[in-house]
Design an enzyme around this catalytic site. Sequence first.
Site, PDB file in Angstrom:
ATOM      1  N   GLY A  81       6.129   5.617   9.099  1.00 18.47           N
ATOM      2  CA  GLY A  81       5.148   6.830   9.083  1.00 18.47           C
ATOM      3  C   GLY A  81       5.185   7.458  10.508  1.00 18.47           C
ATOM      4  O   GLY A  81       6.080   7.416  11.013  1.00 18.47           O
ATOM      5  N   GLU A 114       9.236   2.193  11.596  1.00 19.24           N
ATOM      6  CA  GLU A 114      10.153   3.162  11.270  1.00 19.24           C
ATOM      7  C   GLU A 114       9.319   4.363  11.504  1.00 19.24           C
ATOM      8  O   GLU A 114       8.526   4.890  10.675  1.00 19.24           O
ATOM      9  CB  GLU A 114      10.738   2.826   9.813  1.00 19.24           C
ATOM     10  CG  GLU A 114      12.016   3.600   9.587  1.00 19.24           C
ATOM     11  CD  GLU A 114      13.049   3.519  10.496  1.00 19.24           C
ATOM     12  OE1 GLU A 114      13.379   2.145  10.749  1.00 19.24           O
ATOM     13  OE2 GLU A 114      13.234   4.206  11.437  1.00 19.24           O
ATOM     14  N   LYS A 163       0.913  -1.036   0.094  1.00 22.72           N
ATOM     15  CA  LYS A 163      -0.245   0.051   0.010  1.00 22.72           C
ATOM     16  C   LYS A 163       0.888   1.138   0.056  1.00 22.72           C
ATOM     17  O   LYS A 163       1.613   1.796   1.087  1.00 22.72           O
ATOM     18  CB  LYS A 163      -1.025  -0.016   1.008  1.00 22.72           C
ATOM     19  CG  LYS A 163      -1.907   1.177   0.938  1.00 22.72           C
ATOM     20  CD  LYS A 163      -2.742   1.707   2.319  1.00 22.72           C
ATOM     21  CE  LYS A 163      -2.515   2.865   2.624  1.00 22.72           C
ATOM     22  NZ  LYS A 163      -2.385   3.957   1.785  1.00 22.72           N
ATOM     23  N   GLU A 213       8.464  16.556  16.342  1.00 22.94           N
ATOM     24  CA  GLU A 213       8.841  16.251  14.756  1.00 22.94           C
ATOM     25  C   GLU A 213       7.791  17.283  13.994  1.00 22.94           C
ATOM     26  O   GLU A 213       6.728  17.416  14.180  1.00 22.94           O
ATOM     27  CB  GLU A 213       8.681  15.168  14.479  1.00 22.94           C
ATOM     28  CG  GLU A 213       8.984  14.859  12.750  1.00 22.94           C
ATOM     29  CD  GLU A 213       8.949  13.141  12.317  1.00 22.94           C
ATOM     30  OE1 GLU A 213       7.986  12.650  12.853  1.00 22.94           O
ATOM     31  OE2 GLU A 213       9.904  12.843  11.902  1.00 22.94           O
ATOM     32  N   GLY A 244       2.125   4.627  14.191  1.00 24.89           N
ATOM     33  CA  GLY A 244       2.708   3.653  14.595  1.00 24.89           C
ATOM     34  C   GLY A 244       2.193   2.849  15.783  1.00 24.89           C
ATOM     35  O   GLY A 244       2.371   1.623  15.915  1.00 24.89           O
ATOM     36  N   CYS A 288      12.520  11.662   7.510  1.00 27.53           N
ATOM     37  CA  CYS A 288      12.574  11.132   9.093  1.00 27.53           C
ATOM     38  C   CYS A 288      14.111  11.509   9.351  1.00 27.53           C
ATOM     39  O   CYS A 288      14.403  11.706  10.646  1.00 27.53           O
ATOM     40  CB  CYS A 288      12.455   9.548   9.187  1.00 27.53           C
ATOM     41  SG  CYS A 288      11.278   8.707   8.060  1.00 27.53           S
TER      42      CYS A 288
END
Length: 497
Positions: free
Chosen positions: A227, A249, A174, A382, A232, A283
Amino acid sequence: MKKFENFIAGEWKAPASGEYFENKNPADRKDIIGKFPLSTREEVNLAVGSAKRGFELWKKWPAPARGDVLRAVGDIMAKRKDEIADAMTREMGKPLTETRGDVQEGIDTAYYAASEGRRLFGKTVPSELRNKWAMSYRRPIGIAGLICPFNFPMAIPTWKMFPALVCGNAVIFKPAEDVPHTGALLVEILLEAGLPAEVIQLLHGNGETVGAAIVEHREIPLISFTGSTETGRIVGETCGRMHKRLSLEMGGKNAQIVMNDADLDLALEGALWGAFGTTGQRCTATSRLVLESGIHDRFLSMLSDRVTGLKLGDGRKEGTDIGPLINEASLQKVASYIDIGRGEKAELVCGGTRSAKLTEGNFFEPTIFANVKAGSRLEQEEIFGPVLSVIRVNGVDEAFAVNNDVKYGLSSSVYTTNVNTAFRAFSELDNGITYVNAPTIGAEAHLPFGGVKQTGNGHREGGWEVYEFYSETKVGYADFSGTLQRAQIDNYPGTPD
Ligand code: UN1
């Protein structure tokens, strides 16, 4: 307008719901790349049924032969590199040099995977008993559900997919809803290279529906997700409950540290590339710049001079340094951090607004905040955009403490000419990757990639380690003594002749 399809059960198929979403160019929202299927849970079920057949077939192929398919994939990607990069920039926005790099990372991953098909090492070790062999070897696991982000539309899917395939698994892929076209191109290439059709299933659509249905499906034992840390956590809860193997991740809040003894010109190039490459949507992006006080003012002025000269624009146009953000939600998130920074009394050095000129796309001015306090939200959270927070420190101990005092731990960078500081950084910085005299971005495909703390869950992508994730270790013992030999008993005490 072109309508794209899912790839399920060996065929390109229109969505069962009849519903589609539009894929827009983030540099020019009027430019619609195509309509892509909004898939449903039913389609996930269909894909799983087919992937099970694909798995039964594929797991019997010798691993070197599976690797040969990946080599052919790499060859096709290399031939079509420029054209694929152009399509990627159109839907994702980053400049062509970067999307070419992204395709190259896919090519590197393909060739590395091809070579791994001839290794997939197990171990043969001595048995404690006579005339008995003991060995470990690898088996494929089943269907791998791969949920991918938008920022590396080619590289990240290949990091997951190619090792999964070489290990003998079938894949349900996906792509992120912002970059479905690159996903479709990748699947076309796999099929052209000779991958048996039912080994790969491509499902477009929303994370909340298709992504969730993949994660929750009881016949998908393996999930790899890249993501946000928030999503997550949900993926992790479901996989934990269902005993699935999961690689996560997630976020980062990476720092570049510049010491008084650093080569400042080199550190400047690193900061520009690390913070504003991919419009900060990595990231591994540099979102904190930790400056030792002796060079703080000088370095900050060198940096702001260069940042105000960076050219924002369409990544497909010559001379563009920084492309747009991916979508409206991302623009709003970045804008909200400008307010947060102001509220925390950080000093806005440049940027801080949407581009006044480039209104047709999602353009945000590259932004620097100085006097950012360690521990403030601007410094801790973030942002995933072109916003760099500058923190002043005194000495190496404080610099390292600031680096480590965040919940994430992906990447870090130290610019120094002192070899002791460099090696202290390798051992003391709490990150999965530390660069010395290089920016926080620039991971290579054949080394393990990933982070500590809330960036991940202990797995790595890329390199040799990811092959552990996509395969199950099995042990085989062969006893050719012709007698019952009881481990732990018959050879102690004293070994019979
Ligand atoms: C990411 O930051 O989302 O480190 C992946 C790099 C790339 C991969 C980054 N090769 O620069």
